[in-house]
Structures are given as structure tokens and as C-alpha cells.
Design a protein around this motif. Sequence first.
Motif, mmCIF file in Angstrom:
data_model
loop_
_atom_site.group_PDB
_atom_site.id
_atom_site.type_symbol
_atom_site.label_atom_id
_atom_site.label_comp_id
_atom_site.label_asym_id
_atom_site.label_seq_id
_atom_site.Cartn_x
_atom_site.Cartn_y
_atom_site.Cartn_z
ATOM 1 N N VAL A 65 0.850 -1.196 0.000
ATOM 2 C CA VAL A 65 0.000 0.000 0.000
ATOM 3 C C VAL A 65 0.882 1.240 0.000
ATOM 4 C CG1 VAL A 65 -1.947 -1.052 1.206
ATOM 5 C CG2 VAL A 65 -0.144 0.074 2.516
ATOM 6 N N ARG A 66 0.334 2.317 -0.527
ATOM 7 C CA ARG A 66 0.979 3.614 -0.417
ATOM 8 C C ARG A 66 0.657 4.199 0.951
ATOM 9 N NH1 ARG A 66 4.563 6.159 -4.189
ATOM 10 N NH2 ARG A 66 4.135 5.316 -6.253
ATOM 11 N N LEU A 67 1.657 4.785 1.592
ATOM 12 C CA LEU A 67 1.452 5.434 2.879
ATOM 13 C C LEU A 67 1.327 6.947 2.739
ATOM 14 C CD1 LEU A 67 4.072 3.436 4.989
ATOM 15 C CD2 LEU A 67 1.615 3.017 4.822
ATOM 16 N N PHE A 68 1.951 7.484 1.688
ATOM 17 C CA PHE A 68 1.944 8.922 1.446
ATOM 18 C C PHE A 68 1.577 9.184 -0.009
ATOM 19 C CE2 PHE A 68 4.560 8.418 5.142
ATOM 20 C CZ PHE A 68 4.379 9.557 5.898
ATOM 21 N N ASP A 69 0.768 10.200 -0.216
ATOM 22 C CA ASP A 69 0.425 10.623 -1.571
ATOM 23 C C ASP A 69 1.462 11.633 -2.035
ATOM 24 O OD1 ASP A 69 -1.873 9.060 -1.569
ATOM 25 O OD2 ASP A 69 -3.074 10.668 -0.661
ATOM 26 N N ASN A 120 -1.748 9.538 3.655
ATOM 27 C CA ASN A 120 -3.127 9.107 3.463
ATOM 28 C C ASN A 120 -3.582 8.381 4.727
ATOM 29 O OD1 ASN A 120 -1.960 6.526 3.317
ATOM 30 N ND2 ASN A 120 -1.909 6.553 1.076
ATOM 31 N N TRP A 121 -4.711 7.679 4.660
ATOM 32 C CA TRP A 121 -5.210 7.016 5.870
ATOM 33 C C TRP A 121 -4.208 6.002 6.414
ATOM 34 C CZ3 TRP A 121 -11.100 5.882 4.617
ATOM 35 C CH2 TRP A 121 -11.787 7.094 4.644
ATOM 36 N N TYR A 122 -3.580 5.234 5.514
ATOM 37 C CA TYR A 122 -2.581 4.257 5.957
ATOM 38 C C TYR A 122 -1.410 4.976 6.625
ATOM 39 C CZ TYR A 122 -5.037 0.951 2.882
ATOM 40 O OH TYR A 122 -5.978 0.156 2.280
ATOM 41 N N GLY A 123 -0.989 6.079 6.024
ATOM 42 C CA GLY A 123 0.122 6.838 6.579
ATOM 43 C C GLY A 123 -0.207 7.447 7.921
ATOM 44 N N GLU A 124 -1.454 7.926 8.084
ATOM 45 C CA GLU A 124 -1.854 8.508 9.368
ATOM 46 C C GLU A 124 -1.797 7.469 10.481
ATOM 47 O OE1 GLU A 124 -2.308 11.498 10.155
ATOM 48 O OE2 GLU A 124 -2.808 12.622 8.331
ATOM 49 N N VAL A 125 -2.181 6.229 10.152
ATOM 50 C CA VAL A 125 -2.101 5.158 11.145
ATOM 51 C C VAL A 125 -0.646 4.924 11.552
ATOM 52 C CG1 VAL A 125 -2.403 2.670 11.502
ATOM 53 C CG2 VAL A 125 -4.220 4.002 10.433
ATOM 54 N N MET A 126 0.253 4.857 10.576
ATOM 55 C CA MET A 126 1.668 4.631 10.875
ATOM 56 C C MET A 126 2.250 5.781 11.688
ATOM 57 S SD MET A 126 2.222 1.649 9.651
ATOM 58 C CE MET A 126 4.006 1.476 9.634
ATOM 59 N N ILE A 127 1.874 7.020 11.361
ATOM 60 C CA ILE A 127 2.392 8.178 12.096
ATOM 61 C C ILE A 127 1.912 8.146 13.543
ATOM 62 C CG2 ILE A 127 2.173 10.685 12.318
ATOM 63 C CD1 ILE A 127 2.134 10.780 9.222
ATOM 64 N N ARG A 128 0.619 7.837 13.733
ATOM 65 C CA ARG A 128 0.079 7.819 15.091
ATOM 66 C C ARG A 128 0.801 6.792 15.954
ATOM 67 N NH1 ARG A 128 -4.305 4.860 16.674
ATOM 68 N NH2 ARG A 128 -5.032 4.694 14.520
ATOM 69 N N HIS A 129 1.028 5.603 15.406
ATOM 70 C CA HIS A 129 1.707 4.567 16.184
ATOM 71 C C HIS A 129 3.201 4.830 16.296
ATOM 72 C CE1 HIS A 129 -1.692 1.956 16.982
ATOM 73 N NE2 HIS A 129 -2.107 2.165 15.742
ATOM 74 N N ALA A 130 3.782 5.547 15.341
ATOM 75 C CA ALA A 130 5.190 5.920 15.458
ATOM 76 C C ALA A 130 5.401 6.808 16.676
ATOM 77 C CB ALA A 130 5.654 6.635 14.187
ATOM 78 N N HIS A 131 4.464 7.730 16.915
ATOM 79 C CA HIS A 131 4.547 8.567 18.120
ATOM 80 C C HIS A 131 4.571 7.686 19.366
ATOM 81 C CE1 HIS A 131 4.231 12.739 16.824
ATOM 82 N NE2 HIS A 131 3.367 12.370 15.900
ATOM 83 N N SER A 132 3.687 6.689 19.421
ATOM 84 C CA SER A 132 3.594 5.824 20.598
ATOM 85 C C SER A 132 4.855 4.999 20.786
ATOM 86 C CB SER A 132 2.376 4.900 20.478
ATOM 87 O OG SER A 132 1.181 5.628 20.382
#
Length: 323
Positions: free
Chosen positions: A58-62, A71-83
Motif C-alpha cells: 500500500v501507499r502510505l503517502f500521496d 493518506n489514511w494508511y500513513g496517518e495510522v503509521m504516524i500515530r503509532h510511530a509517536h507511541s
Amino acid sequence: MGVLDENWFLHARLKLRHFQLFLALDEQRNLHRAAAQLNMSQPAASKLLSDLEANLGVRLFDRQPRGLTPNWYGEVMIRHAHSVLSALRHTGEELTALRDGNLGTVAVGTVMAPAVTLLTSAIERVQRDRPELKISVEVDVSKALVPRLLEGELDFAITRIPSGSNIEHFVFEEIGEEELCFVCREGHPLAGKTSLHLTDMAAYPWSLQPPGALMRQRVDSLFLHHQVAPPRQVVNTADLLVSLALVDKSDTITVTTRETADLLCPPQRFHLLPFSETLSVQPYGLVSLRHQRLSPGAAALMSTLREVISQASLRTSTAPQSK
């Protein structure tokens, strides 16, 4: 992308560097600047991202003409990267504390009322047995505390779960409501009144929590319910000390919890205005993440806090009722 199994990150060859790149891209929204922030070359950063996207399918960034947008996939990865990165920082702090002979660190968030009553009592108790435990306390509104809890910046919080949050992430142990009161300075034109209507108070300046904060919503709904126009002159601040300073130096009125007023508003300088209705906001509670394992220090503070809450509840239930 098919269903990912529990070891998907191994198959995708996910690395710590990916998490750092996600946060840099979220901040910079530009691959060249994100790479520079991480002291990487742009080709290396581009390959790191594209290889992971290829492994995930999947693409994570447009890709945009002026940069990259998650994108939505990227936002999920960013949120969990913070954690993940926050958890690693806390791990380092705990290891350092243990190496230095301490018992670790605890970061707890709280709304105002329990900060000045329950939490301070629990901290005093736990530090008797664990004097080397390092405790940090963040006092803020619920909307600010809960995201910090999710990102791993706080071990637990005494707060409310804002509407719209995914409650499956949390364990909520209800404590109680916050009773509110109106505060003015001693010598205020309204201080001598034995009964007041909202129209009397609306004519004066106010200092209130920002729009959207729970206490502010309660005040706004009160004016709406009584069909009284809200005050025209309002200072918006989440800092109670700023509000009390304004109250002390002018005819400003503010709203705070009864417990906070009892502690911070001596009768020689402040006056609690009479009002016919009992005002309160929705219950707050002890909030932790459902799948989080607390550090020994955080677990000790939470256990002590539960004892303090239980004892406070017992005193309230056995106190003689006023007639």
C-alpha cells in the motif's frame, strides 16, 4: 494488502528508522527536508519509504508536486510511530533511573480538581515508601490529556474520555463529578448579595476555559438554558492562575471547581458567589490504556491513588448530612 498477521512488521522489514522518518515527514511534509532532519540523503530516505510501501502493498503517502501528504494508511503509521518512540524514550528513562539507584519515572495527567486533592495525597504517600521515584504531573483539560495518553507521553490520567474517542482503547474507573462555583474578588460589587441571577453576573467581565472545554460548555449551556445572553467580555484561558489573577485585580468573575476554590481562594481575597443551582460537570475517572503494562513506579502510584479514592469515598458516604 491482505490480512496482516501478528508478525507483519517482520515480513515488512519495519525498522526503527521508519518510525523516525514517519514523524519527520509528518512535520516537514517534504522528503528532502525530512531526510535532512534525520541526516540522511534524499535517495536513502526515498528508498526506505518505497521499500516499506512495496512490502506492505500500500501507499502510505500521496506524492504531491510540493511534497508528500499522509493518506489514511500513513496517518495510522504516524500515530503509532509517536507511541513507539515515546515508549522507547520512557524505557531509556526507566533504565537510567534504575542504573542510578532510583525506582523509575511516572508521568501522570489530571484535570484540575483531583490534582489538588486526590493526586497530591497519593503522591505524598507513595513518596514515603519510594523517595527516589520521579513523578511528573501535567494539569490540563481532557481534550489535551487523552491524546498524550494515547501517544505514550503519560502513563495514566485522571480525566474524562472526550466524545468521539474510541473507548475500546481505554480502561475507565469512575471517581466522581466536579462541583463548580463562581468566584469573584472580595469587595466585588456582587460580593454582598445573598442571591444572584445570571443576568447580574453577565454584566461583568469573565475569565473562562477556552470554547470546547468541558467546564466552558457547562457555563455556556447554563446561559442558554436560562435564556440569558452570555457575557460580552470574556478572556479565554485554560490557566486557572491567570483567571484568579484577573479576578484579584478587577471585577472579573471566573468558574472553577469547589475543591480548587477551597484550596486556592482564601476568603480574605476571594468570594464565592451564591447561586441557586448546584453546578457540576460529567464524572471524571482514572484512565489508562487497555493493553498497556504499567512500569512498577506507575503501578505503585496508581494503586496508592485507588486507596486514596476509596478512603475519600468512604468519608463522603459516612459524613453527616446537613439538614
